[in-house]
Every structure is written in structure tokens, then in C-alpha cells.
Motif scaffolding. Sequence first.
Motif, short mmCIF file in Angstrom:
data_model
loop_
_atom_site.label_atom_id
_atom_site.label_comp_id
_atom_site.label_asym_id
_atom_site.label_seq_id
_atom_site.Cartn_x
_atom_site.Cartn_y
_atom_site.Cartn_z
N ALA A 192 0.85 -1.18 0.00
CA ALA A 192 0.00 0.00 0.00
C ALA A 192 0.89 1.24 0.00
CB ALA A 192 -0.92 -0.01 1.20
N TYR A 193 1.14 1.77 -1.16
CA TYR A 193 2.00 2.94 -1.30
C TYR A 193 1.21 4.25 -1.38
CZ TYR A 193 0.85 2.31 -6.23
OH TYR A 193 0.19 2.14 -7.40
N TYR A 194 -0.10 4.20 -1.33
CA TYR A 194 -0.91 5.41 -1.46
C TYR A 194 -0.55 6.50 -0.45
CZ TYR A 194 -3.72 2.83 -4.81
OH TYR A 194 -4.14 2.12 -5.89
N PRO A 195 -0.21 6.17 0.81
CA PRO A 195 0.17 7.23 1.75
C PRO A 195 1.39 8.04 1.29
CG PRO A 195 -0.34 5.22 2.94
CD PRO A 195 -0.33 4.87 1.48
N GLU A 196 2.24 7.46 0.44
CA GLU A 196 3.41 8.19 -0.06
C GLU A 196 3.01 9.43 -0.85
OE1 GLU A 196 6.61 7.18 0.93
OE2 GLU A 196 5.30 5.87 2.11
N PHE A 197 1.87 9.38 -1.52
CA PHE A 197 1.42 10.52 -2.30
C PHE A 197 1.06 11.72 -1.42
CE2 PHE A 197 0.66 6.98 -5.18
CZ PHE A 197 1.15 7.48 -6.37
N GLU A 198 0.74 11.45 -0.16
CA GLU A 198 0.34 12.51 0.75
C GLU A 198 1.53 13.18 1.44
OE1 GLU A 198 -2.45 10.52 3.29
OE2 GLU A 198 -3.94 10.36 1.69
N ASN A 243 0.36 16.52 0.33
CA ASN A 243 -1.03 16.60 -0.13
C ASN A 243 -1.20 17.38 -1.44
OD1 ASN A 243 -2.17 15.03 2.01
ND2 ASN A 243 -1.76 16.77 3.33
N PHE A 252 -0.85 16.76 -5.47
CA PHE A 252 -0.82 15.61 -6.37
C PHE A 252 -0.64 16.09 -7.80
CE2 PHE A 252 -3.45 14.84 -2.69
CZ PHE A 252 -2.89 13.69 -2.17
#
Length: 155
Positions: free
Chosen positions: A1-7, A28, A30
Motif C-alpha cells: 500500500a503505497y498510497y500514503p506516499e502521495f500525501e 497533499n 498531487f
Amino acid sequence: AYYPEFEKEKLVWKAIGLEPAFALVKPNIFNNDKANLLTSNSVSLEYLCALLNSNIFRFQFKNIGINMGKGFEYKIQFMNHIAIPPITAQNSSLVNNIEVLVNQIITTKQDNPKSDTSKLERQIDERVYQLYGHAEKEIDIVEGSVKEKTRKKTP
């Protein structure tokens, strides 16, 4: 789950370009186009941004990257081969100075995006050469390579 890296705060670069163009992006924020990103919990992104926008990076990447004719494809599998000097007790003040210069460029560009920051960029390059421990002859080779590429782009 790498989605938190985008934040997180991140270093972002375009997939294909004429020159390296690495940018620090606040948390935050993008992008909506094809780009690569890098986050780090151990190394300052300002430090990495300076190294990856430096003449030494241009020189290194020219020898390992995918040449697209006039530009390069900055794929992560090639980026992994770039030598990044570790931060040590001996070079930490130099690294801190580089980070300060990067932040000066960011502040200057925020105030006026068309500002000329070439003197600050040159100071970063000089410090990056020190980090890599390059002698004057090696610096001349890197600088000559960068100038040659610049001359080829100029009509």
C-alpha cells in the motif's frame, strides 16, 4: 500500500525531458500527469533535489540513462544506479549548506518564478563536487560535458 506516499512531501520528476527537472512538492499536492516520485524518511529531500539537479547527475545519467535523441527518459531503474554520497559527520555541514541553498532557490522562485537563480545553482554544483571529492581535472570533464550539451541545443 503505497498510497500514503502521495500525501507526503516528495521529490517529483517528469518521465521524459531535455534536462533533469526534479522538484520538491509539498504534502497533499498531487500531479495529474505521468511523473515519478520519491519520498524519504532517512535522507533530506532538499539534499536529493540538489544532487539530482546537479551537473554531476547530468554527467552520470548521460552514461546510464535512456537517450531519446535530444533528451532522456528518467526511469527509476536507471535512477537507482546514481551514486549518492552518504551523509556523514565529516560532510554534514556541507550537506546542510546545500539544503540552505535549495531553500533559498525555492523561496526566490516562490516570490518571482522568473528569478535568475543560476548563481545559487552554481554554488550547489560547487558543493556537490566537494561531496563527491572530485579533483579539478574531473570537474573540468563534467563541466565540459555539460557545456557541450548546452552548445548542441543552441541554434
